[in-house]
Design an enzyme around this catalytic site. Structure first.
Site, short mmCIF file in Angstrom:
data_model
loop_
_atom_site.label_atom_id
_atom_site.label_comp_id
_atom_site.label_asym_id
_atom_site.label_seq_id
_atom_site.Cartn_x
_atom_site.Cartn_y
_atom_site.Cartn_z
N HIS A 108 -9.40 -96.38 -69.99
CA HIS A 108 -8.70 -97.58 -70.46
C HIS A 108 -7.24 -97.48 -70.07
CE1 HIS A 108 -11.72 -99.57 -73.11
NE2 HIS A 108 -12.24 -98.35 -73.10
N LYS A 185 -13.44 -67.24 -61.73
CA LYS A 185 -14.25 -66.38 -60.87
C LYS A 185 -14.75 -67.17 -59.67
CE LYS A 185 -16.03 -63.10 -64.32
NZ LYS A 185 -17.26 -62.47 -64.88
#
Length: 200
Positions: A108, A185
């Site tokens: 919005h 990672k």
């Protein structure tokens, strides 16, 4: 792995299975209750499974003509997952989602610059709807309570940690966590291991 469903769960799954076969050809199991708005904008591959109380909405806004939500083959979606697509949300094959996940290509208002129609003086629900496509690759595992925001592209083989807010692209074969998401990672294709990323 044996699930050990109780009698009530077995009955609920049986009813959901009949519902699935009647209204969602090719899906494995759409558990009820499920709330789907704009079904004509939905495309899914074989083997789709959803948990309870999923809310899947496709809105006729944005720049896309045709399907708004495209889900690949063998995707498993947990309970209370909310997906909202106004332009395009694409989810690859073999994706696994935990529960209480939010994925949306809609916001919005436009907060990218000096946009008068998105002023804080204007109630949020009457600000213009803006869309930016979302893409999630193949073999992605999305943990509990994850939020994936408009304009995000997630690569193949990624792991999205629980409670992560993804507001930027994630490269292939990365594990991310945090709010906002950070790569923690990476998969090493030679060593066949997840390697921890050094802190900068």
């Amino acid at each position: 792995m044996k699930n050990g469903y109780g009698f009530g769960e077995i009955v609920n799954n049986a009813i959901s299975l009949v519902y699935t076969k009647m209204f969602y050809k090719g899906a494995r199991l759409i558990r009820r209750p499920v709330f789907i708005r704009g079904k004509k904008f939905l495309e899914y591959g074989e083997g789709l499974t959803t948990g309870y109380n999923c809310r899947i909405e496709m809105f006729n806004i944005g720049n896309t003509v045709g399907k708004k939500l495209i889900i690949g083959k063998n995707c498993k979606i947990g309970d209370y997952v909310h997906i909202a697509a106004g332009e395009t949300v694409t989810i690859g094959n073999n994706c696994l989602m935990a529960s209480k996940i939010y994925i949306s290509d809609i916001i919005h208002g436009d907060y990218s610059g000096n946009v008068e129609c998105s002023s804080p003086d204007i109630p949020p629900d009457i600000r213009p709807l803006c869309t930016k496509a979302v893409s999630i690759g193949n073999n992605v595992w999305i943990g509990e309570n994850v939020c994936i925001l408009p304009g995000v592209n997630i690569g193949d083989g990624c792991v999205i940690g629980a409670n992560t807010v993804v507001n930027r692209d994630v490269p292939d074969n990365c594990m991310v966590a945090g709010a906002p998401a950070k790569v923690i990672k990476k998969w090493d294709t030679e060593l066949k291991l997840w390697i921890k990323c050094s802190k900068k």
